[in-house]
Design an enzyme around this catalytic site. Structure first.
Site, short mmCIF file in Angstrom:
data_model
loop_
_atom_site.label_atom_id
_atom_site.label_comp_id
_atom_site.label_asym_id
_atom_site.label_seq_id
_atom_site.Cartn_x
_atom_site.Cartn_y
_atom_site.Cartn_z
N ASP A 141 1.02 -1.05 -0.28
CA ASP A 141 -0.37 -0.28 0.43
C ASP A 141 0.82 1.00 0.38
O ASP A 141 1.84 1.62 0.82
CB ASP A 141 -1.04 0.49 1.35
N HIS A 148 -3.42 13.56 1.19
CA HIS A 148 -4.08 13.04 2.22
C HIS A 148 -2.56 13.16 2.85
O HIS A 148 -2.54 12.74 4.23
CB HIS A 148 -4.04 11.73 1.66
N ARG A 157 1.37 14.76 13.51
CA ARG A 157 2.37 15.05 13.70
C ARG A 157 2.14 16.86 13.36
O ARG A 157 2.91 17.11 11.67
CB ARG A 157 3.89 14.95 12.83
N GLU A 213 -10.42 4.08 3.44
CA GLU A 213 -9.73 5.14 2.79
C GLU A 213 -9.74 4.54 0.71
O GLU A 213 -9.62 3.57 0.85
CB GLU A 213 -7.86 4.36 2.85
N GLU A 215 -9.14 4.51 -2.42
CA GLU A 215 -7.73 4.25 -3.35
C GLU A 215 -8.24 3.23 -4.82
O GLU A 215 -9.58 2.87 -4.84
CB GLU A 215 -6.52 2.67 -2.25
N ASP A 247 -9.19 0.32 1.33
CA ASP A 247 -8.23 0.28 2.58
C ASP A 247 -8.75 0.61 4.05
O ASP A 247 -8.07 2.10 4.63
CB ASP A 247 -6.68 0.96 2.68
N ARG A 251 -8.10 3.95 13.01
CA ARG A 251 -7.10 4.98 12.78
C ARG A 251 -6.47 5.18 14.89
O ARG A 251 -5.30 5.66 14.72
CB ARG A 251 -7.65 6.45 12.64
N GLN A 254 -4.13 2.74 14.78
CA GLN A 254 -2.73 3.04 13.58
C GLN A 254 -1.97 4.25 14.53
O GLN A 254 -1.02 4.01 14.12
CB GLN A 254 -3.80 3.94 12.41
N LYS A 267 -4.62 -2.03 10.35
CA LYS A 267 -5.11 -1.96 9.22
C LYS A 267 -5.07 -3.17 8.13
O LYS A 267 -5.34 -3.72 6.92
CB LYS A 267 -3.48 -1.61 7.77
N THR A 271 -8.95 -5.01 3.72
CA THR A 271 -9.33 -4.47 2.59
C THR A 271 -9.97 -5.07 1.49
O THR A 271 -10.28 -6.51 1.43
CB THR A 271 -7.77 -4.78 2.10
N THR A 373 -4.36 6.77 -0.52
CA THR A 373 -5.88 7.27 -0.27
C THR A 373 -6.23 8.68 -1.23
O THR A 373 -4.39 9.20 -1.43
CB THR A 373 -6.41 8.02 1.02
N GLU A 387 -10.10 12.73 7.43
CA GLU A 387 -9.71 14.49 6.60
C GLU A 387 -11.00 14.80 6.55
O GLU A 387 -11.31 15.88 6.88
CB GLU A 387 -8.91 14.00 5.37
MN MN Z 1 -3.90 3.17 2.56
#
Ligand code: MN
Length: 440
Positions: A141, A148, A157, A213, A215, A247, A251, A254, A267, A271, A373, A387
């Protein structure tokens, strides 16, 4: 890049009449998949091609003799594409894929003398069960949307949103194959560790920040030998086609686990992919220029080529929709969460593939690469709830009065993609549908 040929002619129609006003499966598309009939007893999985609301059963079509008048490569390709997994067909390469496409376009065209016998080789998609179309050896991935990466980075961060490597190479991680399934997948909300804000030790329990996500899935066709990197100019010869990929992302799990080695349990529980593979040849009319703003770092030499600048991108419209348990109960239609275009990707498919192999890694037919994403530049183009809801701080209002920051039990996410432009026939990817169930 694949030049346009008679299979792309927008004036072509099919004797399978549902193809002629299909939003997805026109005769210019001809995507490959693996299916079995739900209505026939003991039906075995086998390869087919979507046309309108039908599937052309390739085993039955071979048996009908429809491929007998073509060059020998066509029958060999049809036989491989009729298998219960497409790896052998994928490893045959572009010449064989293209020869079969040309033959399919001819025999499915309005006026084909094969129509009466091939009409007996059609299975309605509504009667078919689809499955993952190839034996996936490895799944990677990527993380290639700068929008994104910047949006997520700000949340994870704040002091260092876009890591310094992002603009120099396609970032990725090696993912999990066993939990990949096709559209229609449902899965239990995962349990795991997370570190609540302000806490001094982690808690264990069901994920509280379940996300999706949007994708694009990239199917590797012909592989490369170990220690033989694929140059950018040849990269697309190794790509069989594209699909949609969700995906699913926990969160909170993660956020706690991803440093120092990257995504893991956040993750690996599910999927979902769309079952039809839209070939690179079908996508040829919808290629887009790829640009890198002059004030950004320009790619290193191994990721740079004029052909990639000219047409390395894909003009594919992409959308995500939510259908909540309440909406289903009220027989209300789904709510669109986002819409964007794959052409916004910071790196092209060819650059992803070349970078993946640059150290000598061997890709194999049937490997799957997620594009990352695909969020676009504006707020409504964000392709994940983290987001859209700004990290859960700004709830998203849905039609019917509900709100969401993250997914709730019973929520279904529907991904859609299609290509449309003047002078070309519309083609689509079909849907990629998945549902979150309550934790065990
Ligand atoms: Mn992904």
């Amino acid at each position: 890049m694949i030049p346009l040929n008679p299979t792309h002619d927008p004036s072509l129609t099919s004797w399978v009449t549902s193809a002629n006003d299909s939003p997805d499966f026109t005769i210019q598309n001809l995507p490959h998949g693996v299916f079995r009939s739900r209505t026939e007893a003991d039906s075995q999985f086998r390869g087919g091609v979507a046309i309108g609301q039908q599937i052309l059963d390739l085993q039955a079509a071979i048996y009908s003799g429809a491929f007998d008048g073509f060059e020998p490569m066509v029958l060999a390709a049809a036989k491989a594409a009729a298998h219960n997994e497409l790896n052998d067909f994928m490893s045959m390469g572009r010449e064989a894929w293209s020869a079969l496409r040309a033959a399919l376009s001819e025999i499915l065209r309005t006026g084909s003398p094969h129509a009466p016998k091939l009409a007996l080789c059609l299975v309605p998609q509504s009667d078919a069960q689809m499955r993952v179309p190839a034996r996936i050896g490895d799944y990677t991935d990527m993380y290639t949307s700068i929008h994104h990466a910047s949006n997520i980075g700000k949340l994870f961060r704040p002091d260092n949103p876009l890591t310094p490597n992002f603009q120099w190479m396609p970032i990725g991680y090696h993912g999990r194959v066993s939990s990949i399934d096709v559209s229609g997948q449902s899965f239990r909300r995962p349990q795991g560790q997370s570190m609540p804000p302000g806490a001094t030790q982690p808690v264990f329990g069901p994920c509280k920040r379940m996300d999706y996500e949007l994708e694009i899935g990239i199917w590797v066709g012909k592989g490369n030998a170990l220690c033989q990197p694929v140059e950018l100019a040849q990269a697309e010869e190794h790509v069989f086609g594209l699909c949609l990929l969700n995906d699913w992302s926990a969160r909170d799990i993660q956020a706690w686990e991803y440093q120092p080695l990257g995504p893991f349990l956040g993750k690996n529980f599910a999927t979902t992919i769309s079952p039809w593979i839209v070939t690179m040849e079908a996508l040829a009319p919808f290629r887009a220029a790829w640009t890198r703003p002059a004030h950004h770092p320009q790619p290193l030499a191994y990721l740079e080529a004029q052909a990639n600048r000219d047409a390395g991108g894909f003009d594919v419209m992409i959308e995500s929709w939510i259908h909540t348990a309440q909406m289903k109960q009220a027989v209300q239609s789904a709510h669109r969460l986002s819409h964007s275009n794959f052409s916004h990707s910071y790196w092209t498919v060819a650059q992803m593939l070349t970078h993946h192999t640059v150290g000598g890694c061997n890709l194999q037919a049937g490997d799957l690469i997620g594009s990352g994403t695909q969020s676009g530049p504006t707020e409504t183009e964000a392709a994940a709830l983290i987001e859209l809801s700004v990290g859960g701080k700004k709830p998203v209002a849905l039609t019917g009065g509900e709100i969401r920051t993250f997914l709730e039990d019973g929520d279904t996410i529907i991904l859609k993609a299609w290509c449309e432009k003047p002078g070309a026939a519309r083609i689509g990817f079909g849907e990629c549908v998945g549902t979150v169930l309550a934790a065990q």
